[in-house]
Design an enzyme around this catalytic site. Structure first.
Site: not given
Ligand code: KIV
Length: 267
Positions: A86, A184
């Site tokens: 990330d 998500e």
């Protein structure tokens, strides 16, 4: 054998095979997970909550991500697993030059791909990174780095307008050359609609069963992180209890002169 690549992962969607991703933050766990049929390891900025004791991902820095990426890369079997890291909050959003600099740092720390949260708002950074030949995983829907704007960890894309924007963002990421997209915290049917319209794979977390793959935070999936458990998490182990019981037994044996035994002693 050759290193496994983003292209190999993309082929899984074409072959109708599900993609498995799980987060990982250190070398020991990377060695264990490399032997688990997992396709991808994610050095998530969830490291802020699972390992660094923050309440969200916002305080996580580039230094944190570099440190954990190096550790995970040291333990990862790259013939089996593709390693994604990330890009942390404020390391890429509206500054393509900074985004490229930071993406390169993560790749030289051992990541095979980098993951960025957002669609059209960050597209110049996405284009600049791809232009350098670096592979990207996108992240749409609930974006933890935008938690303040989203008003907390809430299911996203419940209305038509936000569903339209989600699809537009996903198609834009695909058009610009993003390799995969994490979806998500969105309703299952919305994730299905996006997944069906894309040729690149979607990886769901709290996005239902129609995504091309699934990702879970390892500390949730293994029952290590006990502060709270979201509805979408399935616990496959209860390591918090296992560790507490082992440590209690160790304490008991030390306090009662049971450990160390003969077999643990040099003569
Ligand atoms: O940081 C992370 O663990 C993530 C997953 C929730 C996909 O981004």
């Amino acid at each position: 054998m050759d290193k496994r690549t983003a292209e190999d992962i993309k082929k899984l969607k074409l072959n109708g095979e599900k993609i498995v991703m799980v987060t990982c933050y250190d070398a020991t766990m990377a060695k264990i997970l490399s032997k688990s049929d997992t396709d991808m390891l994610l050095v998530g900025d969830s490291v802020g909550m699972t390992k660094l004791g923050y309440k969200d991902t916002l305080p996580v820095t580039m230094e944190d991500m570099i440190h954990h990426t190096k550790a995970v890369a040291n333990g990862t079997d790259k013939e089996k697993v593709v390693l994604v890291t990330d890009m942390p909050y404020k390391s890429y959003e509206d500054n393509p030059k900074l985004a490229v600099e930071n993406a390169k740092k993560l790749i030289s720390s051992g990541a095979d791909m980098v993951k960025l949260e957002g669609g059209v708002e960050i597209i110049e950074s996405i284009k600049a990174i791809i232009n350098e030949g670096i592979k990207i995983v996108g992240h749409l829907g609930l974006m933890p780095q935008s938690i303040e704007k989203m008003g907390g960890y809430k299911v996203q894309c419940k209305d038509e307008q936000s569903q339209k924007k989600l699809l537009e963002d996903a198609l834009l990421l695909e058009k610009e050359g993003v390799s995969l997209i994490v979806l998500e915290g969105i309703p299952e049917q919305v994730a299905k609609m996006v997944t069906d319209k894309l040729s690149i794979p979607t990886i769901g977390i709290g996005a239902g069963k129609y995504c091309d793959g699934q990702v879970l935070v390892s500390d949730d999936m293994l029952g290590m992180f006990t502060d709270f458990t979201p509805k979408f998490v399935k616990k496959y182990a209860n390591l918090a209890e296992t560790i507490q019981n082992a440590a209690k037994q160790y304490s008991y044996e030390v306090k009662n002169n049971i450990f160390p035994e003969e077999g643990n002693t040099y003569k």
